[in-house]
Motif scaffolding. Structure first.
Motif, PDB file in Angstrom:
ATOM      1  N   LEU A 127       0.865  -1.178   0.000  1.00 52.48           N
ATOM      2  CA  LEU A 127       0.000   0.000   0.000  1.00 52.48           C
ATOM      3  C   LEU A 127       0.902   1.228   0.000  1.00 52.48           C
ATOM      4  O   LEU A 127       1.388   1.662   1.039  1.00 52.48           O
ATOM      5  CB  LEU A 127      -0.922   0.008   1.223  1.00 52.48           C
ATOM      6  N   ASP A 175      -5.123   5.542   0.367  1.00 50.26           N
ATOM      7  CA  ASP A 175      -5.740   4.244   0.116  1.00 50.26           C
ATOM      8  C   ASP A 175      -5.753   3.393   1.378  1.00 50.26           C
ATOM      9  O   ASP A 175      -6.724   2.682   1.670  1.00 50.26           O
ATOM     10  CB  ASP A 175      -4.973   3.531  -0.997  1.00 50.26           C
ATOM     11  N   ARG A 176      -4.672   3.442   2.165  1.00 55.98           N
ATOM     12  CA  ARG A 176      -4.606   2.695   3.410  1.00 55.98           C
ATOM     13  C   ARG A 176      -5.667   3.184   4.398  1.00 55.98           C
ATOM     14  O   ARG A 176      -6.346   2.371   5.065  1.00 55.98           O
ATOM     15  CB  ARG A 176      -3.210   2.826   4.008  1.00 55.98           C
ATOM     16  N   ARG A 191      -8.468   4.672   3.632  1.00 55.84           N
ATOM     17  CA  ARG A 191      -9.800   4.328   3.130  1.00 55.84           C
ATOM     18  C   ARG A 191     -10.120   2.864   3.406  1.00 55.84           C
ATOM     19  O   ARG A 191     -11.257   2.518   3.750  1.00 55.84           O
ATOM     20  CB  ARG A 191      -9.862   4.602   1.631  1.00 55.84           C
ATOM     21  N   ARG A 192      -9.127   1.994   3.265  1.00 54.42           N
ATOM     22  CA  ARG A 192      -9.368   0.580   3.560  1.00 54.42           C
ATOM     23  C   ARG A 192      -9.658   0.366   5.040  1.00 54.42           C
ATOM     24  O   ARG A 192     -10.478  -0.481   5.400  1.00 54.42           O
ATOM     25  CB  ARG A 192      -8.163  -0.247   3.141  1.00 54.42           C
ATOM     26  N   ASP A 215     -13.310   1.782   5.481  1.00 56.82           N
ATOM     27  CA  ASP A 215     -14.386   1.130   4.743  1.00 56.82           C
ATOM     28  C   ASP A 215     -14.009  -0.334   4.524  1.00 56.82           C
ATOM     29  O   ASP A 215     -13.199  -0.650   3.648  1.00 56.82           O
ATOM     30  CB  ASP A 215     -14.596   1.826   3.391  1.00 56.82           C
ATOM     31  N   PRO A 216     -14.578  -1.261   5.290  1.00 58.90           N
ATOM     32  CA  PRO A 216     -14.227  -2.682   5.106  1.00 58.90           C
ATOM     33  C   PRO A 216     -14.631  -3.220   3.736  1.00 58.90           C
ATOM     34  O   PRO A 216     -13.942  -4.073   3.182  1.00 58.90           O
ATOM     35  CB  PRO A 216     -14.991  -3.382   6.233  1.00 58.90           C
ATOM     36  N   TYR A 250     -14.637  -1.644   0.884  1.00 57.57           N
ATOM     37  CA  TYR A 250     -13.636  -1.200  -0.089  1.00 57.57           C
ATOM     38  C   TYR A 250     -12.398  -2.092  -0.018  1.00 57.57           C
ATOM     39  O   TYR A 250     -11.831  -2.485  -1.044  1.00 57.57           O
ATOM     40  CB  TYR A 250     -13.269   0.258   0.168  1.00 57.57           C
ATOM     41  N   GLY A 251     -11.966  -2.426   1.212  1.00 54.68           N
ATOM     42  CA  GLY A 251     -10.817  -3.305   1.347  1.00 54.68           C
ATOM     43  C   GLY A 251     -11.106  -4.704   0.837  1.00 54.68           C
ATOM     44  O   GLY A 251     -10.232  -5.375   0.281  1.00 54.68           O
ATOM     45  N   HIS A 263     -10.886  -4.826  -2.993  1.00 49.22           N
ATOM     46  CA  HIS A 263      -9.529  -4.703  -3.516  1.00 49.22           C
ATOM     47  C   HIS A 263      -8.569  -5.707  -2.884  1.00 49.22           C
ATOM     48  O   HIS A 263      -7.354  -5.528  -2.923  1.00 49.22           O
ATOM     49  CB  HIS A 263      -8.995  -3.278  -3.288  1.00 49.22           C
ATOM     50  N   ALA A 264      -9.108  -6.756  -2.284  1.00 51.00           N
ATOM     51  CA  ALA A 264      -8.253  -7.785  -1.692  1.00 51.00           C
ATOM     52  C   ALA A 264      -7.613  -8.624  -2.791  1.00 51.00           C
ATOM     53  O   ALA A 264      -8.114  -8.691  -3.911  1.00 51.00           O
ATOM     54  CB  ALA A 264      -9.074  -8.680  -0.764  1.00 51.00           C
TER      55      ALA A 264
END
Length: 285
Positions: free
Chosen positions: A162, A167-168, A170-171, A174-175, A177-178, A181-182
């Motif tokens: 990351l 972005d970190r 936001r992840r 927001d679970p 979103y993470g 993008h996993a």
């Protein structure tokens, strides 16, 4: 005692010129040196620096650290003989310091405690209810603070990199979103786990869809078997049978009916009797 060292360790050794009837060993030593009699502290060597406010205690490392001198990692739970002393206060709570020598050994001169000793100091942090490393080492979570240390990359650790702090964040916020993008491997593992859980739930639902009905059927089956066993036991007791017998089977009945006991002897005896009867009726006496 087996040896002088063991005797002194158990306090059973006495000098040959000491007579217990004349006084204690402390008085004998005082008379030799011309000083007042000494008294041993109950903690012995652990309290030799007690006049400086230092007490030697057994300290257990509360977290993983890496020594700044030798670079070896010290795991959580490793115990040391540490010098404990009070170095300050937070409000009315004392701040304790635990200073110990690094005991890591890797066979090199870096870990030679006689020529290159490394000391680690850990202090209590009453404000955060935690421990902090004051000097001599760095907590494993803070490896970037270690001078000259190489922090492993995300590829070496096998995790996703990351690079963007936004972005970190936001992840973390927001679970979903993470999750979107996993990595593909993580999604496949979660998919297989979900399928397995779904299959187990379906199997359980098919077997125990109606808990009350299944329990009622099972209890009825056991009740019927119990009543039949009681009736059979009463019938056998009425016939004088003391040992339980297996239930009658049609195959056993057919096999028993096919057996003829003593049939050849009965036919022979009938023939002999008929011959004798004929002699008596038609023959002469």
């Amino acid at each position: 005692m087996s040896s002088l060292k063991a005797a002194r360790a158990d306090n059973f050794y006495h000098p040959p010129d000491w007579d217990p009837r004349r006084g204690s060993r402390a008085e004998l030593a005082a008379a030799r040196l011309g000083e007042p009699a000494w008294k041993a502290h109950p903690l012995r060597e652990r309290a030799k620096k007690l006049g400086e406010g230092i007490l030697v205690v057994r300290f257990e490392m509360p977290f993983d650290v890496r020594c700044s001198g030798c670079g070896n990692r010290i795991a959580k739970g490793v115990r040391f003989n540490a010098e404990k002393k009070c170095v300050g206060k937070y409000l009315s709570t004392k701040v304790w310091s635990f200073r110990m020598m690094c005991a890591a050994e890797d066979g090199t001169s870096r870990t030679d405690r006689t020529r290159n000793a490394h000391y680690i100091e850990v202090r209590t942090d009453p404000k955060a209810a935690d421990y902090v490393v004051a000097e001599g080492a760095v907590r494993v979570g803070d490896l970037d603070k270690l001078p000259g240390a190489k922090v492993p990359s995300a590829e070496e650790l096998g995790v996703e990199e990351l690079a963007d702090p936004k972005d970190r964040e936001r992840r973390a916020a927001d679970p979903f979103y993470g999750l979107e993008h996993a990595p593909a491997a993580r999604r496949s593992v979660e998919r297989a786990r979900a399928e397995r859980v779904s299959a187990l739930e379906d199997a359980r639902a098919s077997a125990w869809l109606d808990d009350y009905g299944s329990s009622q059927l099972l209890r009825r089956k056991h009740r019927k078997a119990r009543h039949s066993s009681f009736a059979q036991a009463a019938e056998e007791a009425a016939k004088g049978i003391r040992h339980p017998l297996l239930p009658e089977a049609p195959e056993d009945a057919a096999a028993a009916a096919a057996i003829r006991f003593g049939a050849s002897k009965r036919r022979r005896s009938d023939a002999v009797c008929g011959e004798r009867r004929g002699r008596l009726l038609h023959g002469s006496l």
